[in-house]
Design a protein around this motif. Structure first.
Motif, mmCIF file in Angstrom:
data_model
loop_
_atom_site.group_PDB
_atom_site.id
_atom_site.type_symbol
_atom_site.label_atom_id
_atom_site.label_comp_id
_atom_site.label_asym_id
_atom_site.label_seq_id
_atom_site.Cartn_x
_atom_site.Cartn_y
_atom_site.Cartn_z
ATOM 1 N N TRP A 86 -0.191 13.012 -6.746
ATOM 2 C CA TRP A 86 -1.356 12.604 -5.816
ATOM 3 C C TRP A 86 -0.893 12.098 -4.545
ATOM 4 O O TRP A 86 0.066 11.327 -4.400
ATOM 5 C CB TRP A 86 -2.201 11.683 -6.549
ATOM 6 C CG TRP A 86 -3.360 11.364 -5.810
ATOM 7 C CD1 TRP A 86 -4.569 12.315 -5.856
ATOM 8 C CD2 TRP A 86 -3.709 10.499 -4.924
ATOM 9 N NE1 TRP A 86 -5.442 11.906 -5.141
ATOM 10 C CE2 TRP A 86 -5.070 10.679 -4.471
ATOM 11 C CE3 TRP A 86 -3.161 9.625 -4.228
ATOM 12 C CZ2 TRP A 86 -5.736 9.895 -3.257
ATOM 13 C CZ3 TRP A 86 -3.590 8.571 -3.456
ATOM 14 C CH2 TRP A 86 -4.851 8.816 -2.792
ATOM 15 N N MET A 87 -1.301 12.694 -3.346
ATOM 16 C CA MET A 87 -1.283 12.104 -2.086
ATOM 17 C C MET A 87 -2.574 11.928 -1.558
ATOM 18 O O MET A 87 -3.460 12.660 -1.759
ATOM 19 C CB MET A 87 -0.410 13.023 -1.470
ATOM 20 C CG MET A 87 1.202 13.193 -1.806
ATOM 21 S SD MET A 87 1.928 14.191 -1.037
ATOM 22 C CE MET A 87 1.492 15.865 -1.691
ATOM 23 N N LEU A 88 -2.673 11.338 -0.352
ATOM 24 C CA LEU A 88 -3.978 11.307 0.389
ATOM 25 C C LEU A 88 -4.046 12.641 0.877
ATOM 26 O O LEU A 88 -3.207 13.772 1.174
ATOM 27 C CB LEU A 88 -3.788 10.597 1.693
ATOM 28 C CG LEU A 88 -3.551 8.818 1.324
ATOM 29 C CD1 LEU A 88 -3.204 8.436 2.657
ATOM 30 C CD2 LEU A 88 -4.780 8.355 0.890
ATOM 31 N N PRO A 89 -5.521 13.168 0.873
ATOM 32 C CA PRO A 89 -5.802 14.568 1.284
ATOM 33 C C PRO A 89 -5.352 15.053 2.503
ATOM 34 O O PRO A 89 -5.074 16.098 2.831
ATOM 35 C CB PRO A 89 -7.574 14.398 1.110
ATOM 36 C CG PRO A 89 -7.809 13.419 0.285
ATOM 37 C CD PRO A 89 -6.935 12.483 0.433
ATOM 38 N N ALA A 91 2.092 6.594 -6.717
ATOM 39 C CA ALA A 91 1.157 7.593 -7.238
ATOM 40 C C ALA A 91 1.791 9.192 -7.137
ATOM 41 O O ALA A 91 1.605 9.970 -7.849
ATOM 42 C CB ALA A 91 -0.201 7.457 -6.394
ATOM 43 N N ALA A 92 2.690 9.412 -6.000
ATOM 44 C CA ALA A 92 2.971 10.833 -5.568
ATOM 45 C C ALA A 92 4.146 11.088 -6.691
ATOM 46 O O ALA A 92 4.265 12.098 -6.798
ATOM 47 C CB ALA A 92 3.495 10.849 -4.196
ATOM 48 N N ILE A 93 4.869 10.112 -6.891
ATOM 49 C CA ILE A 93 5.898 10.303 -7.826
ATOM 50 C C ILE A 93 5.617 10.458 -9.319
ATOM 51 O O ILE A 93 5.903 11.632 -9.830
ATOM 52 C CB ILE A 93 7.082 9.127 -7.985
ATOM 53 C CG1 ILE A 93 7.913 9.151 -6.611
ATOM 54 C CG2 ILE A 93 8.032 9.276 -9.316
ATOM 55 C CD1 ILE A 93 8.594 7.540 -6.470
ATOM 56 N N LEU A 140 9.458 14.248 -3.994
ATOM 57 C CA LEU A 140 10.304 14.005 -3.227
ATOM 58 C C LEU A 140 9.738 13.000 -1.875
ATOM 59 O O LEU A 140 10.184 11.979 -1.440
ATOM 60 C CB LEU A 140 11.044 15.154 -2.396
ATOM 61 C CG LEU A 140 12.076 14.835 -1.405
ATOM 62 C CD1 LEU A 140 13.205 14.167 -1.934
ATOM 63 C CD2 LEU A 140 12.704 16.162 -0.892
ATOM 64 N N TYR A 141 8.444 13.500 -1.524
ATOM 65 C CA TYR A 141 7.608 12.820 -0.557
ATOM 66 C C TYR A 141 7.355 11.159 -1.235
ATOM 67 O O TYR A 141 7.593 10.174 -0.452
ATOM 68 C CB TYR A 141 6.174 13.201 -0.398
ATOM 69 C CG TYR A 141 5.361 12.610 0.230
ATOM 70 C CD1 TYR A 141 5.449 12.670 1.691
ATOM 71 C CD2 TYR A 141 4.418 11.892 -0.499
ATOM 72 C CE1 TYR A 141 4.502 11.818 2.391
ATOM 73 C CE2 TYR A 141 3.431 11.158 0.434
ATOM 74 C CZ TYR A 141 3.439 11.312 1.904
ATOM 75 O OH TYR A 141 2.530 10.431 2.584
ATOM 76 N N GLY A 142 7.094 11.128 -2.773
ATOM 77 C CA GLY A 142 6.815 9.849 -3.147
ATOM 78 C C GLY A 142 8.072 8.771 -3.040
ATOM 79 O O GLY A 142 8.048 7.867 -2.764
ATOM 80 N N TRP A 143 9.054 9.646 -3.373
ATOM 81 C CA TRP A 143 10.575 8.727 -3.215
ATOM 82 C C TRP A 143 10.632 8.362 -1.837
ATOM 83 O O TRP A 143 11.202 7.091 -1.603
ATOM 84 C CB TRP A 143 11.519 9.442 -3.703
ATOM 85 C CG TRP A 143 11.715 9.339 -5.142
ATOM 86 C CD1 TRP A 143 11.417 10.558 -6.137
ATOM 87 C CD2 TRP A 143 11.987 8.464 -6.022
ATOM 88 N NE1 TRP A 143 11.557 10.247 -7.347
ATOM 89 C CE2 TRP A 143 11.747 8.977 -7.516
ATOM 90 C CE3 TRP A 143 12.136 6.997 -5.923
ATOM 91 C CZ2 TRP A 143 12.065 8.165 -8.563
ATOM 92 C CZ3 TRP A 143 12.414 6.257 -6.920
ATOM 93 C CH2 TRP A 143 12.344 6.605 -8.182
ATOM 94 N N VAL A 160 0.865 -1.062 0.035
ATOM 95 C CA VAL A 160 0.093 0.225 -0.006
ATOM 96 C C VAL A 160 0.913 1.280 0.141
ATOM 97 O O VAL A 160 0.603 2.378 -0.785
ATOM 98 C CB VAL A 160 -0.997 -0.080 1.233
ATOM 99 C CG1 VAL A 160 -1.588 1.309 1.382
ATOM 100 C CG2 VAL A 160 -1.739 -1.243 1.027
ATOM 101 N N ALA A 161 1.827 1.305 0.775
ATOM 102 C CA ALA A 161 2.732 2.384 0.700
ATOM 103 C C ALA A 161 3.595 2.463 -0.619
ATOM 104 O O ALA A 161 3.673 3.641 -0.884
ATOM 105 C CB ALA A 161 3.828 2.155 2.050
ATOM 106 N N ALA A 162 3.992 1.316 -1.173
ATOM 107 C CA ALA A 162 4.664 1.444 -2.503
ATOM 108 C C ALA A 162 3.677 2.203 -3.466
ATOM 109 O O ALA A 162 4.126 2.910 -4.286
ATOM 110 C CB ALA A 162 5.078 0.387 -2.958
ATOM 111 N N VAL A 163 2.407 1.646 -3.508
ATOM 112 C CA VAL A 163 1.415 2.283 -4.239
ATOM 113 C C VAL A 163 1.230 3.628 -4.210
ATOM 114 O O VAL A 163 1.259 4.814 -5.188
ATOM 115 C CB VAL A 163 0.016 1.522 -4.349
ATOM 116 C CG1 VAL A 163 -1.023 2.390 -4.930
ATOM 117 C CG2 VAL A 163 0.155 0.164 -4.821
#
Length: 93
Positions: A17-20, A11-13, A31-34, A4-7
């Motif tokens: 998109w990130m959780l609201p 998505a952020a990379i 950078l958050y996605g990485w 789930v964290a990888a998905v």
């Protein structure tokens, strides 16, 4: 949990998109996605560190996973707004 964290990291990379609930505190979504992806990799290494890996990798799996967790959390912290990070540091004291 790691998948789930990888998905979420992918998505952020790719899409930014990130959780609201997370979005307001983040200044750099990629950078958050990485950081989240590295965190997920660390969770996987810790989970399979002693079960699947053999030889030298058997001894280094969990410590390498722990280091990946730490590095991922530092990358996530670096992606935050400076004001949000300062407020979080104050809240920890």
């Amino acid at each position: 949990m790691a998948s789930v964290a990888a998905v979420l990291g992918i998505a952020a990379i790719t899409r930014g998109w990130m959780l609201p609930k997370v979005r307001p505190g983040i200044a750099r979504p990629r950078l958050y996605g990485w950081g989240v992806l590295l965190f997920a990799f660390g969770m996987c290494l810790m989970a399979i560190g002693t079960e699947v890996l053999t030889g030298t990798f058997h001894l280094l799996g969990r410590p390498a996973g722990f280091l990946a967790l730490l590095l991922g959390s530092r990358v996530i912290r670096a992606s935050r707004h400076p004001e949000a990070a300062a407020l979080q540091d104050l809240a920890e004291f």
